[in-house]
Design a protein around this motif. Structure first.
Motif, PDB file in Angstrom:
ATOM      1  N   LEU A  12       0.832  -1.209   0.000  1.00  0.00           N
ATOM      2  CA  LEU A  12       0.000   0.000   0.000  1.00  0.00           C
ATOM      3  C   LEU A  12       0.869   1.264   0.000  1.00  0.00           C
ATOM      4  CD1 LEU A  12      -2.777   1.391   0.310  1.00  0.00           C
ATOM      5  CD2 LEU A  12      -2.605   0.991   2.775  1.00  0.00           C
ATOM      6  N   GLY A  13       1.662   1.441   1.046  1.00  0.00           N
ATOM      7  CA  GLY A  13       2.403   2.695   1.193  1.00  0.00           C
ATOM      8  C   GLY A  13       3.807   2.691   0.610  1.00  0.00           C
ATOM      9  N   ASN A  14       4.309   1.500   0.291  1.00  0.00           N
ATOM     10  CA  ASN A  14       5.695   1.328  -0.180  1.00  0.00           C
ATOM     11  C   ASN A  14       6.700   1.889   0.838  1.00  0.00           C
ATOM     12  OD1 ASN A  14       7.751   2.433  -2.991  1.00  0.00           O
ATOM     13  ND2 ASN A  14       7.723   0.440  -2.043  1.00  0.00           N
ATOM     14  N   ILE A  15       6.352   1.729   2.127  1.00  0.00           N
ATOM     15  CA  ILE A  15       7.312   2.117   3.172  1.00  0.00           C
ATOM     16  C   ILE A  15       7.553   0.991   4.184  1.00  0.00           C
ATOM     17  CG2 ILE A  15       7.070   4.636   3.037  1.00  0.00           C
ATOM     18  CD1 ILE A  15       5.141   4.422   5.466  1.00  0.00           C
ATOM     19  N   GLU A  39      16.566  -7.264 -11.966  1.00  0.00           N
ATOM     20  CA  GLU A  39      16.209  -5.884 -11.648  1.00  0.00           C
ATOM     21  C   GLU A  39      15.104  -6.005 -10.596  1.00  0.00           C
ATOM     22  OE1 GLU A  39      15.476  -3.297 -15.011  1.00  0.00           O
ATOM     23  OE2 GLU A  39      14.027  -2.150 -13.803  1.00  0.00           O
ATOM     24  N   ILE A  40      15.299  -5.380  -9.455  1.00  0.00           N
ATOM     25  CA  ILE A  40      14.361  -5.535  -8.335  1.00  0.00           C
ATOM     26  C   ILE A  40      13.961  -4.147  -7.858  1.00  0.00           C
ATOM     27  CG2 ILE A  40      14.051  -6.487  -6.012  1.00  0.00           C
ATOM     28  CD1 ILE A  40      16.433  -8.418  -6.731  1.00  0.00           C
ATOM     29  N   ASP A  41      12.663  -3.927  -7.713  1.00  0.00           N
ATOM     30  CA  ASP A  41      12.171  -2.606  -7.312  1.00  0.00           C
ATOM     31  C   ASP A  41      10.905  -2.812  -6.480  1.00  0.00           C
ATOM     32  OD1 ASP A  41      11.916   0.155  -7.152  1.00  0.00           O
ATOM     33  OD2 ASP A  41      11.373   0.443  -9.263  1.00  0.00           O
ATOM     34  N   GLU A  52       9.584   9.067   0.483  1.00  0.00           N
ATOM     35  CA  GLU A  52      10.059   8.751   1.846  1.00  0.00           C
ATOM     36  C   GLU A  52      10.887   7.467   1.873  1.00  0.00           C
ATOM     37  OE1 GLU A  52       6.804   8.547   4.655  1.00  0.00           O
ATOM     38  OE2 GLU A  52       5.977  10.445   3.924  1.00  0.00           O
ATOM     39  N   LEU A  53      11.836   7.432   2.806  1.00  0.00           N
ATOM     40  CA  LEU A  53      12.547   6.184   3.111  1.00  0.00           C
ATOM     41  C   LEU A  53      11.562   5.229   3.788  1.00  0.00           C
ATOM     42  CD1 LEU A  53      15.904   7.491   4.618  1.00  0.00           C
ATOM     43  CD2 LEU A  53      15.674   6.015   2.599  1.00  0.00           C
ATOM     44  N   PRO A  54      11.884   3.929   3.838  1.00  0.00           N
ATOM     45  CA  PRO A  54      11.010   3.020   4.587  1.00  0.00           C
ATOM     46  C   PRO A  54      10.812   3.489   6.038  1.00  0.00           C
ATOM     47  CG  PRO A  54      12.533   1.779   3.243  1.00  0.00           C
ATOM     48  CD  PRO A  54      12.962   3.209   3.142  1.00  0.00           C
ATOM     49  N   ASP A  55       9.667   3.118   6.579  1.00  0.00           N
ATOM     50  CA  ASP A  55       9.321   3.407   7.980  1.00  0.00           C
ATOM     51  C   ASP A  55      10.504   3.010   8.881  1.00  0.00           C
ATOM     52  OD1 ASP A  55       6.404   3.486   9.700  1.00  0.00           O
ATOM     53  OD2 ASP A  55       8.121   2.523  10.686  1.00  0.00           O
ATOM     54  N   ILE A  56      10.822   3.867   9.842  1.00  0.00           N
ATOM     55  CA  ILE A  56      11.990   3.631  10.700  1.00  0.00           C
ATOM     56  C   ILE A  56      11.893   2.297  11.448  1.00  0.00           C
ATOM     57  CG2 ILE A  56      11.039   4.986  12.636  1.00  0.00           C
ATOM     58  CD1 ILE A  56      14.775   4.715  11.615  1.00  0.00           C
ATOM     59  N   ARG A  57      10.655   1.888  11.774  1.00  0.00           N
ATOM     60  CA  ARG A  57      10.491   0.606  12.478  1.00  0.00           C
ATOM     61  C   ARG A  57      10.901  -0.555  11.577  1.00  0.00           C
ATOM     62  NH1 ARG A  57       4.334   1.438  13.691  1.00  0.00           N
ATOM     63  NH2 ARG A  57       4.580   2.273  11.575  1.00  0.00           N
ATOM     64  N   MET A  58      10.577  -0.441  10.287  1.00  0.00           N
ATOM     65  CA  MET A  58      10.981  -1.497   9.348  1.00  0.00           C
ATOM     66  C   MET A  58      12.480  -1.422   9.074  1.00  0.00           C
ATOM     67  SD  MET A  58      10.287  -4.169   7.778  1.00  0.00           S
ATOM     68  CE  MET A  58       8.572  -4.547   7.356  1.00  0.00           C
ATOM     69  N   ARG A  59      13.011  -0.197   8.969  1.00  0.00           N
ATOM     70  CA  ARG A  59      14.459  -0.092   8.746  1.00  0.00           C
ATOM     71  C   ARG A  59      15.233  -0.698   9.908  1.00  0.00           C
ATOM     72  NH1 ARG A  59      16.027   5.685   7.845  1.00  0.00           N
ATOM     73  NH2 ARG A  59      13.841   6.232   8.199  1.00  0.00           N
ATOM     74  N   ASP A  60      14.751  -0.435  11.141  1.00  0.00           N
ATOM     75  CA  ASP A  60      15.428  -0.985  12.326  1.00  0.00           C
ATOM     76  C   ASP A  60      15.337  -2.509  12.361  1.00  0.00           C
ATOM     77  OD1 ASP A  60      16.208   1.482  13.168  1.00  0.00           O
ATOM     78  OD2 ASP A  60      14.687   1.682  14.743  1.00  0.00           O
ATOM     79  N   LEU A  69      17.828  -0.750   4.202  1.00  0.00           N
ATOM     80  CA  LEU A  69      16.765  -0.417   3.238  1.00  0.00           C
ATOM     81  C   LEU A  69      16.878   1.054   2.846  1.00  0.00           C
ATOM     82  CD1 LEU A  69      13.703  -2.238   4.895  1.00  0.00           C
ATOM     83  CD2 LEU A  69      15.406  -3.161   3.306  1.00  0.00           C
ATOM     84  N   THR A  70      17.125   1.309   1.555  1.00  0.00           N
ATOM     85  CA  THR A  70      17.362   2.690   1.101  1.00  0.00           C
ATOM     86  C   THR A  70      16.356   3.139   0.039  1.00  0.00           C
ATOM     87  OG1 THR A  70      18.892   1.883  -0.581  1.00  0.00           O
ATOM     88  CG2 THR A  70      19.854   2.538   1.523  1.00  0.00           C
ATOM     89  N   HIS A  71      15.377   2.280  -0.264  1.00  0.00           N
ATOM     90  CA  HIS A  71      14.396   2.621  -1.301  1.00  0.00           C
ATOM     91  C   HIS A  71      13.615   3.880  -0.909  1.00  0.00           C
ATOM     92  CE1 HIS A  71      11.382   1.863  -4.422  1.00  0.00           C
ATOM     93  NE2 HIS A  71      10.463   2.141  -3.515  1.00  0.00           N
ATOM     94  N   ARG A  72      13.222   4.658  -1.910  1.00  0.00           N
ATOM     95  CA  ARG A  72      12.339   5.823  -1.681  1.00  0.00           C
ATOM     96  C   ARG A  72      10.963   5.484  -2.245  1.00  0.00           C
ATOM     97  NH1 ARG A  72      14.209  10.151   1.568  1.00  0.00           N
ATOM     98  NH2 ARG A  72      16.468   9.943   1.568  1.00  0.00           N
ATOM     99  N   SER A  73       9.944   5.678  -1.449  1.00  0.00           N
ATOM    100  CA  SER A  73       8.583   5.307  -1.843  1.00  0.00           C
ATOM    101  C   SER A  73       8.180   5.954  -3.161  1.00  0.00           C
ATOM    102  CB  SER A  73       7.611   5.732  -0.736  1.00  0.00           C
ATOM    103  OG  SER A  73       6.278   5.462  -1.134  1.00  0.00           O
TER     104      SER A  73
END
Ligand code: 4NP
Length: 162
Positions: A12-15, A39-41, A52-60, A69-73
Motif C-alpha cells: 500500500l504505502g511502499n514504506i 532488476e528488483i524494485d 520517503e525512506l522506509p518506515d523507521i520501524r521497518m528499517r530498524d 533499506l534505502t528505497h524511496r517510496s
C-alpha cells in the motif's frame, strides 16, 4: 532467465512491506551471485508517502537482520506492467488495486501474491500490514517475506531450467 529478470514488489504505502521484500530479494540474489541477472524494485498503490525512506520501524527491524533499506517510496504506475516480468503483491487490497490499474488482461497475468511463494507458512493468503502494529508485527512480516522471497527465487531458477 535469458535477459534480466524484473521483479516489482507492491504494497500500500511502499514504506513497510514492499521495500523490505525488495531488500530481502536483493540480498538473496547477491548471495547467489545473480545480481546482474535481476532488476528488483518496489512501489505502492497509495502515493501519500512518495519520496520517503522506509518506515523507521521497518528499517530498524531489517537492520537487525543485516539489511539496509534505502528505497524511496513511489507510486505504482501503468508503465510498471510493461517493464516488469512479475508484480508481487502483499494482500487482497494490493491485488485488487493492481488489477484495476493493469492496462490489459494479459499484463494483469503478471500479478502474483507473495504468499504463493511461502513454503514455511502454508495456508497464508496475505502479508499483514504492520503499520498499526508493534515490534512483533514487523518481525512477523520479515519472517514471511524471507520465506516468500526464497520461494520466489527458487521458482524462477526452476523456470530457467524448464
Ligand atoms: P505498507 O504499510 O503498505 O507495508 O508500506 C503501510 C504504510 C502506510 C500506510 C499503511 C500501510 N498508511 O496508511 O499510510
Amino acid at each position: 532467465m535469458t535477459d534480466k529478470y524484473k521483479i516489482l514488489f507492491v504494497c500500500l504505502g511502499n514504506i513497510c512491506r514492499s521495500p523490505a521484500a525488495e531488500g530481502i530479494m536483493r540480498a538473496l540474489v547477491e548471495r547467489e551471485g545473480l545480481t546482474e541477472r535481476f532488476e528488483i524494485d518496489s512501489a505502492g498503490t497509495y502515493a501519500g508517502h512518495r519520496g520517503e525512506l522506509p518506515d523507521i520501524r521497518m528499517r530498524d527491524a531489517a537492520a537487525r537482520r543485516g539489511l539496509t533499506l534505502t528505497h524511496r517510496s513511489r507510486p505504482l504506475c501503468e508503465a510498471d506492467f510493461e517493464r516488469f516480468d512479475r508484480i508481487v503483491v502483499m494482500d487482497d487490497m494490493n491485488y485488487e488495486n493492481a488489477h484495476r490499474m493493469a492496462p490489459s488482461r494479459a499484463l494483469s497475468d503478471k500479478i502474483h501474491r507473495m504468499t504463493e511463494f511461502c513454503r514455511r507458512h502454508p495456508g497464508r493468503t496475505h502479508i499483514p500490514d504492520p503499520y498499526y502494529e508493534g515490534h512483533e508485527g514487523f518481525e512477523r512480516v520479515l519472517d514471511l517475506l524471507e520465506d516468500g522471497c526464497g520461494g520466489l527465487l527458487d521458482a524462477l531458477k526452476k523456470e530457467e531450467k524448464a
